[in-house]
Design an enzyme around this catalytic site. Structure first.
Site, PDB file in Angstrom:
ATOM      1  N   CYS A 130       3.028  -8.723  14.177  1.00  0.00           N
ATOM      2  CA  CYS A 130       4.540  -8.342  14.744  1.00  0.00           C
ATOM      3  C   CYS A 130       5.442  -8.863  14.614  1.00  0.00           C
ATOM      4  O   CYS A 130       6.549  -8.342  14.660  1.00  0.00           O
ATOM      5  CB  CYS A 130       4.241  -7.254  15.918  1.00  0.00           C
ATOM      6  SG  CYS A 130       3.414  -5.898  16.071  1.00  0.00           S
ATOM      7  N   LYS A 135      -2.895   5.116  11.041  1.00  0.00           N
ATOM      8  CA  LYS A 135      -1.843   4.497  10.504  1.00  0.00           C
ATOM      9  C   LYS A 135      -2.370   3.694   9.067  1.00  0.00           C
ATOM     10  O   LYS A 135      -3.236   2.958   9.315  1.00  0.00           O
ATOM     11  CB  LYS A 135      -1.143   3.637  11.310  1.00  0.00           C
ATOM     12  CG  LYS A 135       0.162   2.848  10.794  1.00  0.00           C
ATOM     13  CD  LYS A 135       1.036   2.187  11.824  1.00  0.00           C
ATOM     14  CE  LYS A 135       2.082   1.474  11.089  1.00  0.00           C
ATOM     15  NZ  LYS A 135       1.796   0.123  10.519  1.00  0.00           N
ATOM     16  N   HIS A 138       4.081   1.396   2.534  1.00  0.00           N
ATOM     17  CA  HIS A 138       5.080   1.056   2.125  1.00  0.00           C
ATOM     18  C   HIS A 138       6.027   1.790   1.204  1.00  0.00           C
ATOM     19  O   HIS A 138       7.111   1.988   1.017  1.00  0.00           O
ATOM     20  CB  HIS A 138       4.897  -0.429   1.425  1.00  0.00           C
ATOM     21  CG  HIS A 138       4.006  -1.365   2.533  1.00  0.00           C
ATOM     22  ND1 HIS A 138       2.882  -2.091   2.033  1.00  0.00           N
ATOM     23  CD2 HIS A 138       4.367  -1.926   3.718  1.00  0.00           C
ATOM     24  CE1 HIS A 138       2.509  -2.783   3.102  1.00  0.00           C
ATOM     25  NE2 HIS A 138       3.326  -2.695   3.958  1.00  0.00           N
ATOM     26  N   HIS A 173       0.829  -1.323   0.048  1.00  0.00           N
ATOM     27  CA  HIS A 173       0.124  -0.040   0.016  1.00  0.00           C
ATOM     28  C   HIS A 173       0.881   1.239  -0.234  1.00  0.00           C
ATOM     29  O   HIS A 173       2.123   1.218   0.042  1.00  0.00           O
ATOM     30  CB  HIS A 173      -0.927   0.067   1.018  1.00  0.00           C
ATOM     31  CG  HIS A 173      -0.281  -0.200   2.603  1.00  0.00           C
ATOM     32  ND1 HIS A 173       0.576   1.034   2.982  1.00  0.00           N
ATOM     33  CD2 HIS A 173      -0.516  -0.975   3.617  1.00  0.00           C
ATOM     34  CE1 HIS A 173       0.770   0.497   4.332  1.00  0.00           C
ATOM     35  NE2 HIS A 173       0.250  -0.816   4.605  1.00  0.00           N
ATOM     36  N   LYS A 222      -3.588  -2.729   6.052  1.00  0.00           N
ATOM     37  CA  LYS A 222      -4.615  -3.454   5.766  1.00  0.00           C
ATOM     38  C   LYS A 222      -5.612  -3.746   6.785  1.00  0.00           C
ATOM     39  O   LYS A 222      -6.886  -3.680   6.587  1.00  0.00           O
ATOM     40  CB  LYS A 222      -4.198  -4.704   5.120  1.00  0.00           C
ATOM     41  CG  LYS A 222      -5.269  -5.675   4.573  1.00  0.00           C
ATOM     42  CD  LYS A 222      -4.625  -7.178   4.343  1.00  0.00           C
ATOM     43  CE  LYS A 222      -5.631  -8.041   4.133  1.00  0.00           C
ATOM     44  NZ  LYS A 222      -5.118  -9.496   3.862  1.00  0.00           N
TER      45      LYS A 222
END
Length: 515
Positions: free
Chosen positions: A135, A301, A25, A22, A304
């Site tokens: 994460c 932020k 990135h 997206h 997705k």
């Protein structure tokens, strides 16, 4: 004799190919590309690395959900990232995948160096904790959001217990503090450096470097039933590509990395785990970790998970690559969070590109075409240029200084000071009025030469941010030497445009957009 470092080395983080990229990135990828292009413009040997992080539980589960083996899954997803980078004009020098044999060799070499260093930095233990798969990291209860949610991904964490090997990070607190006190620029911006120092002074916990609950990863060389924990695996990519395991001469010329450009959410891994791992393995830490802010949509932020992941093609198809790159480099103050909106992108395109640089180029090339048959006129007396040579010299100096500080937004703002001054200069000198008086032909020539020469300098300065648009402008100005052969500071010195050069007015650099 040991080779001397002679390469400017800049990296993106390596991205998880568990889905398509997206614009969050792409924000990082464009910034790194701009920095790399700037250093090439200065005549430096540059090594620009990007790639994909293809191991770990998250990817194994994504593959299982699709009914595929992990390797097949990443083999099908990874080209979709390269496709986006190609459309964004990302000119990387190497693209690494952590499933490549060269990377496994480097991971094994670093693991062995740390394991065998005589300080017992790797030891076997058990770990039980709250784990976020997205994460690939453990959290304490205090770290979590209400409801037991991951603070980054806003998803429930999982309680895991397994036998792990650990890295003795706690033994490196003093060395890390000494490193950052000696070289404060090793973490930028200052707010992130203070965050890192606070974490170190607050006490460092040893961290797990292996897993037995899944198999998708690099086996530990001394205990292959364990696979390497994703951060110890992933971070090693930076030395893999520099030649750590297979080319010591190139490694000496390239390492340490000059700038790891990352998002602030992975700061502790890059500024605490990574330098400590390297110290333990007898390798010099990176010169600088530069942590930028988040790209947000509606205050959230880019992700997705929260349905804000906008694919770059949605914007590229409407705005084009030059406007796309310019907007994200110029709109957001690097190091701070920045909010994206379609409306602000349209406004920035029209104000800066269509009405600013694009209008300047269109006016100047049209008048050179009309009044001098397209040939660059004589510079005439220096006074005809008014203060443009001085303004151009000041802007070029500020631009180079700011780009060297990894401040692309401020650098482009400086370049637009020259755009604004050149447009104002045309208003002041009114070349369309001078053209009506045959006795002022020499003055007209000097005015248009000054404006055209300003365009040439601007083409050089903006080439790192907008390579395609800069190349089009370079061609329209009739420059025969390739733009990618231009070198700062000489290329920004006044007088590089030769009298008689045949300009080639083409389509508008930046057509105005209605919305």
């Amino acid at each position: 004799m040991r080779e001397a470092k002679d390469t400017f080395y800049v990296t993106t983080p390596i991205y998880y190919p568990n889905d398509v990229p997206h614009i969050g990135h792409a924000y990082n990828a464009v910034a790194v590309d701009c920095i790399a292009r700037f250093h090439r413009l200065r005549g430096e040997r540059v090594f620009h690395l990007t790639g994909t992080d293809e191991h770990g539980l998250k990817l194994q589960r994504a593959a299982e959900a699709a009914g595929m083996e992990p390797q097949r899954w990443v083999d099908e997803m990874e080209p979709r990232w390269r496709e986006v980078w190609a459309r964004l004009d990302i000119a990387y020098d190497d693209y690494i995948r952590t499933t490549e044999p060269r990377h496994e060799h480097a991971v094994v070499k670093l693991l062995e160096a740390v394991h065998d260093n005589g300080r017992d930095d790797i030891y076997l233990g058990h770990y039980e904790g709250l784990y976020c798969v997205a994460c690939e990291a453990y959290y304490t209860e205090a770290d979590l959001l209400p409801g037991g949610l991951c603070p980054i991904h806003h998803r429930p964490v999982e309680r895991m217990r397994e036998e792990n090997y650990f890295f003795r990070l706690s033994a490196y607190a003093d060395r890390l503090l000494e490193h950052y006190e000696r070289t404060p620029s090793a973490v930028e911006p200052e707010v992130r450096r203070n965050e890192v120092l606070s974490l170190i002074r607050g006490g460092l916990q040893d961290f797990s470097i292996s897993r037995t609950s899944f198999s998708w990863g690099v086996p530990l060389p001394w205990d292959p039933k364990h696979v390497c924990y994703v951060w110890f695996d992933a971070l090693t990519n930076y030395i893999t590509a520099a030649g750590y395991a297979d080319d010591p001469e190139r490694f000496a010329r390239t390492w340490p990395c000059d700038v790891h450009l990352i998002g602030k959410d992975i700061l502790r891994f890059h500024a605490i785990y990574w330098p400590a791992m390297l110290m333990a393995g007898g390798v010099e830490p990176p010169t600088q970790v530069w942590a930028h802010g988040f790209l947000t949509v509606g205050g959230q932020k880019m992700s997705k998970t929260n349905a804000t992941g906008i694919h770059p093609f949605e914007l590229l198809d409407h705005f084009g690559v030059d406007s796309y790159r310019y907007y994200f480099l110029r709109e957001i103050q690097f190091g701070q969070d920045g909010n994206f909106s379609w409306e602000s992108m349209v406004e920035r395109h029209n104000a800066d590109l269509a009405n600013g640089l694009g209008n300047l180029a269109s006016r100047v090339l049209a008048m050179v075409g009309s009044y001098f048959d397209g040939a660059v006129p004589s510079p005439g007396p220096r006074e005809a240029a008014s203060d443009l040579p001085e303004v151009a010299a000041d802007v070029a100096a500020r631009f180079q200084d700011l780009m060297g500080q990894v401040a692309p937004a401020q650098a482009l703002s400086a370049a637009w000071d020259l755009v604004a001054r050149a447009n104002q200069y045309l208003v002041e000198r009114e070349p369309w009025q001078l053209a009506k008086d045959p006795t002022r032909r020499e003055e007209l020539a000097g005015v248009l030469y000054a404006a055209a020469e300003t365009l040439r300098i601007l083409a050089v300065l903006v080439s790192a941010a907008m390579p395609a648009a800069a190349e089009r402008l370079w061609t329209q100005l009739g420059m025969t030497s390739p733009l990618d052969a231009a070198r700062l500071p000489a290329a920004a010195a006044w007088g590089g445009l030769q009298q008689g050069t045949a300009t080639k007015r083409g389509e508008a650099l930046f057509p105005r957009l209605d919305g």
